[in-house]
Design a protein around this motif. Sequence first.
Motif, PDB file in Angstrom:
ATOM      1  N   GLY A 186       0.820  -1.212   0.000  1.00 53.01           N
ATOM      2  CA  GLY A 186       0.000   0.000   0.000  1.00 53.01           C
ATOM      3  C   GLY A 186       0.848   1.254   0.000  1.00 53.01           C
ATOM      4  N   ASP A 218       5.126   1.744  -0.831  1.00 51.75           N
ATOM      5  CA  ASP A 218       6.344   1.256  -0.180  1.00 51.75           C
ATOM      6  C   ASP A 218       7.157   2.447   0.339  1.00 51.75           C
ATOM      7  N   ASN A 219       6.592   3.129   1.314  1.00 50.81           N
ATOM      8  CA  ASN A 219       7.328   4.229   1.914  1.00 50.81           C
ATOM      9  C   ASN A 219       6.971   4.342   3.388  1.00 50.81           C
ATOM     10  N   ILE A 220       7.762   5.094   4.077  1.00 47.86           N
ATOM     11  CA  ILE A 220       7.662   5.140   5.538  1.00 47.86           C
ATOM     12  C   ILE A 220       6.342   5.759   5.998  1.00 47.86           C
ATOM     13  N   ASN A 221       5.713   6.553   5.121  1.00 50.92           N
ATOM     14  CA  ASN A 221       4.469   7.219   5.503  1.00 50.92           C
ATOM     15  C   ASN A 221       3.212   6.511   5.017  1.00 50.92           C
ATOM     16  N   SER A 263      -0.033   4.206   4.824  1.00 51.46           N
ATOM     17  CA  SER A 263      -0.989   4.099   5.930  1.00 51.46           C
ATOM     18  C   SER A 263      -0.703   2.873   6.795  1.00 51.46           C
ATOM     19  N   HIS A 264      -0.261   1.775   6.185  1.00 51.49           N
ATOM     20  CA  HIS A 264       0.083   0.611   7.012  1.00 51.49           C
ATOM     21  C   HIS A 264       1.205   0.983   7.980  1.00 51.49           C
ATOM     22  N   GLN A 295       0.278   3.455  10.671  1.00 50.19           N
ATOM     23  CA  GLN A 295      -0.790   3.043  11.580  1.00 50.19           C
ATOM     24  C   GLN A 295      -0.414   1.733  12.274  1.00 50.19           C
ATOM     25  N   THR A 350      -5.634   1.562  13.968  1.00 51.22           N
ATOM     26  CA  THR A 350      -6.890   2.252  13.754  1.00 51.22           C
ATOM     27  C   THR A 350      -7.818   1.210  13.154  1.00 51.22           C
ATOM     28  N   TYR A 351      -8.918   1.650  12.588  1.00 52.81           N
ATOM     29  CA  TYR A 351      -9.806   0.674  11.956  1.00 52.81           C
ATOM     30  C   TYR A 351      -9.188   0.290  10.640  1.00 52.81           C
ATOM     31  N   ASP A 352      -8.500  -0.819  10.589  1.00 50.90           N
ATOM     32  CA  ASP A 352      -7.893  -1.184   9.311  1.00 50.90           C
ATOM     33  C   ASP A 352      -8.589  -2.402   8.727  1.00 50.90           C
ATOM     34  N   LEU A 355      -7.772   0.339   0.507  1.00 51.26           N
ATOM     35  CA  LEU A 355      -7.409   1.146   1.670  1.00 51.26           C
ATOM     36  C   LEU A 355      -8.250   2.411   1.789  1.00 51.26           C
ATOM     37  N   GLU A 370      -6.457   7.086   3.871  1.00 47.73           N
ATOM     38  CA  GLU A 370      -6.474   5.621   3.928  1.00 47.73           C
ATOM     39  C   GLU A 370      -6.850   5.138   5.327  1.00 47.73           C
ATOM     40  N   ASN A 371      -7.640   4.099   5.347  1.00 48.78           N
ATOM     41  CA  ASN A 371      -8.098   3.465   6.591  1.00 48.78           C
ATOM     42  C   ASN A 371      -8.966   4.374   7.451  1.00 48.78           C
TER      43      ASN A 371
END
Lengths: 505, 1055
Positions: free
Chosen positions: A75, A77-80, A82-83, A86, A93-95, B824, B964-965
Motif C-alpha cells: 500500500g 512502499d514508503n515510511i508514511n 498508511s500501514h 498506523q 486504527t480501523y484497518d 485502503l 487511507e483506513n
Amino acid sequence: MKNFKFILILIFGFLSSSCNLDEDPIFLDETLYDTPQSASAALDGIYQELTNYNTLERRIFVVNGFSGLFVAARGGDNINSSHNSQIVSLKPTYDGDSESMWGGLYGAIAQTNSAIKSITVVDNPSTKDELLFSDIAGHAYFVRAWSYFSLVRLFGDIPLWLELADSENLNKSKSTAKEVYAQVISDAKNAASLLNGASGNGYPKRYAANMLLAKVYMTLATNPDLREGSLTEMDYWQMAYTEAMKVYGIYTLVPNYSSLFTDSNENSTESIFELQISQDAANSQMGRNFTPPNYKASQAYGYLRVHADVYDQHVNTYPGDPRIDATYLSEYANANTGDIIKVYPADATRANFKIANPYFFKFAEKDKTHSNQFNNQNHIIYRYGELLIMLAEISNELQNGQQLGYVTELLDRVGKVPHAGYLGSKENFRDAIMMEYRFELIGEGEDSHNNRRRGFDYFLKNTINKHNNNPGFNANVDLTLNTTKSEVMGLPIPLKEVNTNELIN
Amino acid sequence: MKIKFKLAVIALVMICTQSVFSQTKTLSGTVSDESGVPIPGVSVIAVGTTNGTSTDFDGNFNITILSNQAKTLMFSYIGYASQEVNVSNKTNFNIIMLEDQTQLDEVVVVGYGTVLKKDVTGAVTTVKVNADVAIQSNSVEQLLQGNAAGVQVTQNAGSLGSGISVKIRGANSLRGNNEPLYVIDGVIISSAGEDVIASGGVGNSGQENQNGLTGINPRDIESIQILKDASATAIYGSRGANGVVLITTKKGKNGKVKINSFITTSVRTITKKYDVLNGVDYANYQNEIDGLNGEDPGYEINGSQVFGVAYDAANNPTVSNTPAQILNWQDELYRQGFSTKVGMSASGGSDNGNYYISAGFDDQQGIVANSSLKSGDLRINLNQDLNENLKLETRVSGFFNSTDFTESGDLIGGSESFVNNVITFRPVITGEIEDLGQDLEAANPYSWVNDFSDFSKEKRYIGSLGLTYELPLEGLSYQIQAGGDVRTKDRRRFYGITTYQGANANGALQISTLNASSYQINNFLRFNRTFNNKHRINATAGVTYDVRNVENSIYAVEDFVTTELTTEQPFLASIITQPLQFFRSDQQIFSLLGRVNYTFNDKYILTASFRRDGVSKFSKNNRYGFFPSFAVAWRLEDEKFIKSLNLFEDLKLRAGWGQIGNHGIGPYGTLSNYGINGSLYGTPGNGTSVPLSLNNIANPNLTWETTEQLNFGLDFATKNNRFSGSIDMYDKTTKDLLQRSPIPTSSGFGTILINRGTISNKGLEVAFNVAPVSTDDFQINIGANIAFNKTKIETLGIPLKDFYIDGTAQQKSFYFGDNISRGLVFKSPANVFVEGEEMSLFYGYQTNGVYQTEDTDLTEGAKPGDIRIVDQNKDGKIDLLDRTFIGNPNPDFVYGFDLNFKLKRLTANFQFNGVYGNDIANGNLLRLGNAEGDGGNILTATYNNAWRPNSQSNIYPRIGFTTENRPAISDRIIEDGSYLRLNNVTIGYDIPVEKSKFFERLNVYIAGQNLVTWTHYSGYNPEITNFLYTGLINGVDWNGSPNASTILLGLNINF
C-alpha cells in the motif's frame, strides 16, 4: 362448439395439474454430519476457513505487522504509507486487514459451532465411524479454541459465539477476555479428549490441543487479571508444563531448519498443527504476497521486511546461524532481468526506505520460475521447535532445572549452543528465551502475542524501545514505534462489527 | 378497439342491407392518413340517418344518401379524430384523418386486460412512443426516461449495455432492486436486474452488471403503459409493488403491406474528462513526495521535458539521456465510437387477421477501442380469427447479442479498475519504450485494450400464444395464453499477462453463464358488456401459473501455457481457481385473480381487484398472500354543472387504495444451505479435497413485504384538448421490508434475509401537455412532468443505540450500508439508514478547511496541512463519535420535458430530463483530491493548490495527506448531483415523395443523444450506475464510467 370443448379440456387439464410450490434447491442439509465421508468433508470445511485469504494471509499480515518487528512494503512502499504509519508502527486504527481477519476467524468459529451442534459423538467410541465422528468433533473444539485464543489476544473483550446464529439471534454483546479464556480452556480440553487421529494425515492430533492449552496457561500466568479463582502464577506455569510435557517426545525436530519453509517437507515430524495448502486448491497466495518482488518470475509483492536491528541482533547473537538465510533475504537476482537486487544488509547504505531492511523470506515461493499467484507451501502453525522454547521458558519460571536442556536441544539442529545470556539469572534466561522465540519463529504467527504476553512494560523495554533506541536508528528509513500504553496493547474491535452489532456501542 | 371495429362491421352489414326509398345522390372519395396512406375500414355515416358504409381496401368509399335528409358525413376510425364534412354540393371527397392521441374512447391496456381510457380509475401513465426516438433507442428504458412523471431512469450512456435502474415513485424497499415488473404482450419478463454471476473478484470488486432487459426492441413497441398506484398494480399481487410497465408491441393494420426500413449511423464521444496533472507537474509532484519521504527525486525536469533519474548501489544518480514520453491517458484511451443500425418491418392485414414482422441489426462501438456491442433481433406478431368466435394471437421474438468490454473493469480501485487505471496512471513514461501498448509494464491502461477481453453472448427468445373464445353469453369470453421467455448468456473475461490480474495469475479466465427460462399459463374469463346504456361492466377473472427456472454457473482458471486463445480455451490453463459450480434459483407462483370495473351512467366508476398468490420462496405457513384494491372515479365533465361551463373536454377525479406484495428476494432463503462454498482445501501431497460448509443463516419466518398505497388523481383536458394533464398524489407505506441485512461478522456470516422495518413514500406528480398551435403546417407540442417524492424510514425494528448527530448521542434505531471498497480508501460505509429519516443518508465527517501552521486547536494526531475535521463533541480527537449527517442522495424531484415542433415537412423534437436536489459521494476524489503521494496521478488543482508551509491553502491539504483506513467518509467528497440533461434532439425532414410510386414516405433526420448536461457535479457523470442493485450503497460514484454523447444520422423509408 368444438372449440368450446377443446377449451374446456384445456381448463380442466390446467386446473388438475398440480402446482407444486415446494422448493428443491441444490443444497445439502445438516445430515451431512451423519455419514463419515461427508462429515470428513465438513471437517475440511472448517480447516478451509482457516486457509482462506482473510484468515490466513491477513492474519499473518496483522500479527506480524502489529508485532513491532516488521515494516510493510504494501500500500505504498514508503515510511508514511498508511500501514506503516498506523498498525505497523503500533498506532492501530480501523484497518481493513484486521477487520477481514476478524470475519475470517469468526467464519471458522461458525463452522465449528455447526459441527459441534450436529455431529453425534458417543462415549468411548470404538467402531471406525464412531472414532471418526469423535475425532471430527475434537477438531471442531480445537479450531474454536485456537480461533478464540487468536482473537482474544488481539482484541480483548469480544463476542463469544458458542452456537449458530439464527434469525432470532444475530447479535452478541462482548464477553470479557476472562470468559473467553475460560471457554478456550474448556474447548481445548474437550479437543484433547476427543481427538484420536482417525482423520488421518494432515490434521492436528490431540497434542496440538495440549500445546494450545500450554500456551493459554502461559498467557494467564503473566496476566493476573485473567486468572481463575485462587490459582497463582506458579500454578499456571505448572499447568502449562504439564500440558507441554504431554507433547514432549512425541515429535522431533527436522534436521534442516530451512526445509520447514519449502513444499518438499510438509507434514514433517516437527509439525504439530499445519494447514494444507495446494496450488491446485488455489487456497493460498502467501507466495505472491510474501515473496520479494521479482524474486520469482511472476508478480510478487514482498509485503513485509524485518527491522534491520532485529536482523542485526540475530546475527550478533548467533553468527553463522543457518536460520538467518532461511528467515531473511537481502540479495537476489531479478528473475525477469537478471539484475542483482540488494537491500540491507547486502546494501548497507540504508539510503532509502525500500532498501533499508531485509525481506522476510519464510513464506516466499522458493521456485524462481514459479508463474502463478497460488502456490503449494503449507503453513505450519504449531511446531516442535516452538514447544521446546515454551518448555524452556516454563522450566525457567518453575526453576525445575530443565530449562537449558530444551534450549540446547533446539539449538543443536542449527549447530549452536545456548549463548551466555542463558547462563545468568532467571531474569537473564527469561530475556534470552523470549528473544529465542524471535530468532526461531519470527513471522510464523505468534510474534504479536509473545512480545506482549509479559505485559506493556516488557513489550516497551524489549521490543519498542529496543527498536526506537537502537544505535543504527535512522528516522528517514525506520519507523518510530508508538509508546502509548492504551494504544499499543490491542486492536480496536473492527468497524464493521461495531457498525452492525446492535449490542456493541 | 376490436369491439368497436366489430361493431362497425356489424353496423355496416346492417346498413348495407337496407333498401333505398327516397331521392338519392351518390358521394365518393378516398380516406387517407396524414402521410397519405389510404385507410381501409373507415366508417362513413350520413349524420342523422342510419345510412353508412366503410372504406374499401384502398381507402375508397361510395355512399348513396337521401339528399333531403343528410347534410353531413361523419368519418370515424379508431385512433383517429372523427371528422364531420359538410356535403353541400360536393360529390367527391379527399378526407385526411388526423391521429387522435387524446381520444377518450382510446383503449388502455391494464393488467390482464384492457379498459376504455375514460373508465380508468388508477394512476396509469401512457408513455408516448415517438417512433423516431424509438428507432434510435437501444433499450426500453430509454423510452421511459423523462417521459413519465414519477419514473426515474438511471443509466450510463458511456458504457454500452450497462446496467440500468428504473424506479417508479421512489424506492419501495431497502433492497437495491426496486425494478418494476415488465409485461410484454401479457408475458412477464422479470429479468431487469438478472445477470450472470461474477466468477472472480471479491466483495464489491466483481464485474459490473449488464442490462437484463434485453430482447425488446424499442421500435417494435406500439405503446407503453405504466401502472403506478396500488389500485392498478394489485392485480399483479406479489409482483406489482414496484409498479408495472406494460409494453404492447405493434401489430399490422388492415390493408396492403406496409414496409418500413431504416438505417442510422452514429458517432459516440466522451463528454467530460478529469483534469489530472500533466507530465511536468506530475514529475514535480513525485519529486516533492520523494523529498518528504526522505528519498531521492526520481525525475529531472528541464522546461517542458522530464528525464528519469536512476540510482546505483552507492546512491549516485544517473539522469536518462532521452526525455520521458508524456501522455494524457484519457486522450490516449478514449476515442470516437462509430455505430450503424439497420432494420426493417413489414405489416399488414385483412379482415381475418394481421401481421407485423420486424428485423434489425445493430453494430455499436464504444468509446474504448475494444468496446463493442452487436445485436440482432427478429419479431413476428400474428393475429388471426380462426373462426367467428375464436381468435389466435401469437408473438415470437428472437434476440442475440455479443459484446466486448462494455463496462469499466472491476469496481475496486487501483489497477484493477479500468476507469481508475486510465485516470491515475502516471503520465510520464521513462525508459526506452517505443510501443506503449506492448512494452509498458503490466497493469498499464493499454493492457485493458490490448490484453483484456470481456465477451458476452446472449440469446433470448420470447413468445406467447393466446386463444380467445367468445362464449355464447354476450360479452363473455375465455382466453388461454401461454408465454415463455428463454434466455441464455455466456460471459467470459480474460486477463492477459500484461493486466494486473493476469500478471498475478499468468493469465486468468473467468466464465459465467446464465440459463434462464420462464413460462406462464394464464386462463381468463372476461365479461365486458353494457346494460341499458347505463351500466358498463368490464370484469376479468383468472388463474395463472408462473414458473421461472434459473441456473447460473461460474468457472475460473489461470496459469496459461499460452494466452493466444484468450477466452476460447480454458483447457490451456493449469489451475482451476473456481471449479465449475452451478447455482439454481427456481421459483413458482400460483395465483388467482380478479377485477371488476363498473361504470354507471358514464360518470361514476368503481374498480375492485384482488390477487391471491402462492409463492414457493416462503415456507408453507407464509406461502399465500391476498392483495386487494379498490378505486373510484368521477367523470365530472359529464356532469351538467361542469358541462355548462363549456370548459373541459375531460375532467376526472380518481381515488384508489390497495395492498400489494413483494417477494423480491432470491429463493431458498428459508432453508439452510450446507454445501460447497466455492473453494477447495489442500491435502498432504498437494492434492485437493472438497470441503463442505454451512453457507448462510436460514430464516424460516420470511414472508411478503406489503405495500399499501393511497392515491388521489385528477385528469383534465381543456381548450379543445390543447391543454391536458393529470395530477396525482400518493401515500404509500411498505412494511415487513424484505432485505438482505448486514449482520455482525462475529456471527460467522455477513448477511441474513429478513423482514424488518417500514418505509413510506409520499409524493406528488404533475404531468401536462400543451399544444398551443396545431395546424396542418405548423404544430407545437410541449409535454412536461415533474415528480416530488419523499422516502422516509418509518421503523427499522432494530434496538435503539447511541447515534451521534452533531456530536450529541441520540437513541436511534439505525444500520449502516455496505463498505464501498475492500482497498485502503473508501473502506467504510457511505450510507446510514436511520429511523425517522430519509433513506441512505450520507454519514461521516464534516470538514472546515485546512489546519494552518499558526492554528493551536489541532485535534489529536493532526498536523498543519491536514484537513480540519469538525470535532463535533469537542473532545480533542477525531473518532467515530464525530460523525454526523453530511448529505442526502435522494432527489427532491425528478422531471422531464419535451418540445415538439412541426413546420411543414420539418419536425424537431427535444427531450430533457433532470434530477434535482440529490447529493453524490464522489469516491474518486478520495485519491484524486488528496496529494497522497502513492504514485498515482491526481487532479491538477489538488497538487498545484496544495497546502504548503509557505503558501497555506485552506482548501487543499498538504502533500502526503491521506485518508487511507479512515473509518468514515468526509463531506469533501459530497457533491451536488443535480443535473438537467438534453437527452435527445431529433430534427427530421420528410422528403417530398408523394409523386413517387415507390415510396410512401422518405424521412431523414439528424439526432443528438445526451448532448448537453448542466450540472455542478465534478465527476464523469452525475447519473450514477455503480452499485445499482445492492440497496446498501446509494448515490456513490466509485470508478464510474465516463459519459458519452452520440450524434446520429438516420434515414427512414416507408413503401
